[in-house]
Design a protein around this motif. Structure first.
Motif, mmCIF file in Angstrom:
data_model
loop_
_atom_site.group_PDB
_atom_site.id
_atom_site.type_symbol
_atom_site.label_atom_id
_atom_site.label_comp_id
_atom_site.label_asym_id
_atom_site.label_seq_id
_atom_site.Cartn_x
_atom_site.Cartn_y
_atom_site.Cartn_z
ATOM 1 N N ILE A 1 8.340 -2.692 7.653
ATOM 2 C CA ILE A 1 7.556 -2.001 6.628
ATOM 3 C C ILE A 1 8.496 -1.095 5.847
ATOM 4 O O ILE A 1 9.197 -0.262 6.421
ATOM 5 C CB ILE A 1 6.418 -1.201 7.265
ATOM 6 N N MET A 2 8.529 -1.293 4.532
ATOM 7 C CA MET A 2 9.517 -0.650 3.683
ATOM 8 C C MET A 2 8.860 0.228 2.623
ATOM 9 O O MET A 2 7.652 0.146 2.372
ATOM 10 C CB MET A 2 10.379 -1.721 2.993
ATOM 11 N N TYR B 1 6.229 2.289 -3.911
ATOM 12 C CA TYR B 1 5.183 1.526 -3.226
ATOM 13 C C TYR B 1 5.595 1.189 -1.788
ATOM 14 O O TYR B 1 6.769 1.105 -1.449
ATOM 15 C CB TYR B 1 4.811 0.265 -4.003
ATOM 16 N N ASN B 2 4.578 0.996 -0.936
ATOM 17 C CA ASN B 2 4.784 0.585 0.448
ATOM 18 C C ASN B 2 4.608 -0.923 0.547
ATOM 19 O O ASN B 2 3.747 -1.507 -0.133
ATOM 20 C CB ASN B 2 3.783 1.283 1.376
ATOM 21 N N GLN C 1 1.214 -2.876 -0.920
ATOM 22 C CA GLN C 1 -0.060 -2.268 -0.562
ATOM 23 C C GLN C 1 -1.133 -2.486 -1.621
ATOM 24 O O GLN C 1 -2.316 -2.615 -1.310
ATOM 25 C CB GLN C 1 0.144 -0.762 -0.337
ATOM 26 N N ASP C 2 -0.734 -2.582 -2.905
ATOM 27 C CA ASP C 2 -1.721 -2.741 -3.973
ATOM 28 C C ASP C 2 -2.204 -4.173 -4.150
ATOM 29 O O ASP C 2 -2.945 -4.483 -5.078
ATOM 30 C CB ASP C 2 -1.153 -2.223 -5.302
ATOM 31 N N GLY C 3 -1.782 -5.081 -3.253
ATOM 32 C CA GLY C 3 -2.254 -6.467 -3.309
ATOM 33 C C GLY C 3 -1.353 -7.410 -4.072
ATOM 34 O O GLY C 3 -1.655 -8.594 -4.187
ATOM 35 N N GLU D 1 -0.153 0.254 8.100
ATOM 36 C CA GLU D 1 -0.616 -1.097 7.791
ATOM 37 C C GLU D 1 -0.613 -1.330 6.285
ATOM 38 O O GLU D 1 -0.895 -0.425 5.507
ATOM 39 C CB GLU D 1 -2.023 -1.314 8.332
ATOM 40 N N ILE D 2 -0.304 -2.558 5.888
ATOM 41 C CA ILE D 2 -0.291 -2.940 4.481
ATOM 42 C C ILE D 2 -1.568 -3.722 4.189
ATOM 43 O O ILE D 2 -1.772 -4.799 4.736
ATOM 44 C CB ILE D 2 0.957 -3.780 4.154
#
Length: 491
Positions: free
Chosen positions: A354-355, A362-363, A402-404, A422-423
């Motif tokens: 996870i970056m 953004y994740n 994360q934003d899809g 979690e993403i």
């Protein structure tokens, strides 16, 4: 829901059937991931239908999979969700066909709107009863306003029998009260700034967001006035959809991305199954997406029977569809990327980590990588890759954000997240089987393509997040780490 109270039932037989269905469904879902990891899913879900099992048992098992531990079996959940989506859509299409076979004067515009909504959102909890109940609440607000202005208004006594108020002035009072409630009190409006947003067309979203387009707002309006005793008729005006106020009782008038296009074509062809141009568009869509080749052949055969002049286009698609079917029988071997290869020594990160993007913030989670940028020169120029310190000559990573969205990020722009989380991306289950507190565990298909990344990820996670000092031991965390190391051993 599925058994009558006064009817005898062999519950042991039902239980055995449910148990057998559960096993078969789970086996099918598990097999789909291996076969369709790199392909667009199409006709594979027909396997579920061909099992000939009770539909409610199939759905029950799929929901059981989806409602299990949210951090585990992500790949299983990913395909279970897609299968459930498909099965519900097929069931809704059957209901829509039944609806279209009814005489026009017996078709409810609200029921039609709900069926379209259900088809495009098969996993949402949208029912005709729930939508009708929301309309009843709005109608009650209108009646409350009418009661203040005219306590003897006949609309206050109208039940659900669709009686019509005869007096013109009394009808006008209903329309004025409805306009006041809808547009002033509840603030319903047309979406002028994002007209083509599909949410404007789904009746449950129109009620939720109080925003729509002429046709969806008209469906809402015409059903509200009917509940209040005022008759309106739809008017198919060129480039517009209007409602006409009928001052006397008259008969009612007749009248999502590639997924949205597929859904739109399926709905249109359910209503107009012999439209050659739309059939050809559907065949081309399936062909270019490389899915459902057998269905493409059926469509093309139907087109040829309807319009022999389409022989040229049909022949081309038939030839290449047959080639695609042959290719599916001999799928290509997936590309394998080993970290130990000399050309991959500069790759610092591995799948499942996870970056955080240093510049954009953004994740994301890594699901693939390349030792150098593989995009076109046009993309490299557009994205200003040349302005990076190492340009395109550095590892690039495929990430789920994360934003899809899915992005292709340079190594120098990424860093491990200081507090992994979690993403929330819809494709996570396609690549990962579990969220293990600080990273994602690659599923079998992803491990096949990056066979050395699991061990690398576990080592990185251990170093970054799970260092245990003698006075700060965490037995639960250590146990989880041991379990994951055990799982990774065969790789």
């Amino acid at each position: 829901m599925f058994y009558r109270q006064n009817e005898c039932c062999d519950w042991l037989r039902e239980y055995k059937t449910r148990h057998r269905v559960g096993i078969q469904i789970r086996r099918t879902v598990e097999s789909i991931s291996r076969r369709f990891f790199t392909e667009v899913l199409g006709d594979s879900f027909a396997e579920i239908e061909s099992l000939g099992m009770p539909e409610h048992f199939c759905e029950d098992e799929l929901l059981f999979i989806l409602n299990s531990d949210k951090r585990k079996s992500l790949t299983l959940k990913y395909y279970a969700k897609k299968i459930l989506y498909f099965l519900r859509q097929q069931n809704i299409l059957r209901s829509l066909k039944t609806f279209m076979e009814q005489p026009a004067d017996q078709q409810s515009s609200l029921e039609g709107a709900v069926l379209v909504d259900q088809y495009c959102n098969p996993l949402a909890d949208v029912t005709l009863n729930s939508i009708s109940a929301q309309l009843d609440e709005i109608a009650e607000k209108v009646k409350k306003m009418l009661r203040i202005k005219n306590p003897s208004h006949p609309s206050l006594r109208i039940a659900q029998d669709c009686s019509v108020v005869q007096d013109f002035e009394l009808q006008r009072q209903v329309v004025c009260a409805l306009n006041s409630v809808l547009y002033e009190q509840l603030q319903y409006k047309g979406n002028e700034f994002d007209y083509y947003n599909p949410l404007n067309s789904y009746i449950h979203q129109v009620l939720l967001r109080r925003t729509g387009i002429p046709i969806s707002l008209s469906v809402l309006y015409i059903n509200l006035t009917r509940k209040l005793g005022v008759q309106l008729e739809p008017v198919n005006f060129p480039n517009h959809f209007l409602l006409r106020w009928c001052q006397k009782p008259k008969g009612e008038g007749n009248e999502k991305s590639y997924q949205l296009l597929r859904d739109s074509l399926d709905l249109y062809l359910t209503i107009n199954p012999d439209n050659v141009q739309y059939l050809l568009l559907q065949a081309r869509l399936y062909f270019h997406l490389g899915i459902w080749p057998e269905k493409v052949l059926d469509i093309l055969q139907h087109i040829q029977a309807l319009d022999p002049s389409q022989h040229g286009a049909v022949g081309y698609l038939v030839q290449h569809t047959l080639e695609h079917i042959q290719h599916k029988k001999h799928p290509a071997t997936p590309e394998v990327k080993k970290r130990s290869a000399p050309e991959h020594l500069e790759v610092q990160y591995s799948v499942g980590l996870i970056m955080k993007h240093k510049r954009s913030g953004y994740n994301c989670v890594i699901y693939g990588w390349d030792p150098k940028c593989t995009m076109s020169q046009e993309w490299i120029t557009t994205m200003r890759v040349h302005q990076l310190s190492n340009g395109a000559n550095q590892p690039f990573y495929n990430v789920l954000v994360q934003d899809g969205t899915c992005r292709y990020a340079a190594q120098e722009n990424l860093e491990p997240h200081s507090a992994p989380l979690e993403i929330g991306h819809p494709e996570v289950g396609r690549y990962f089987s579990e969220f293990a507190a600080t990273y994602y565990f690659a599923n079998d298909e992803l491990q096949t393509r990056y066979p050395e990344d699991v061990v690398e990820t576990l080592g990185t996670v251990q170093e970054l997040y799970h260092r245990l000092t003698p006075g700060d031991a965490n037995p639960d965390r250590a146990s989880a780490a041991d379990q994951n190391n055990h799982r990774a051993a065969p790789v």
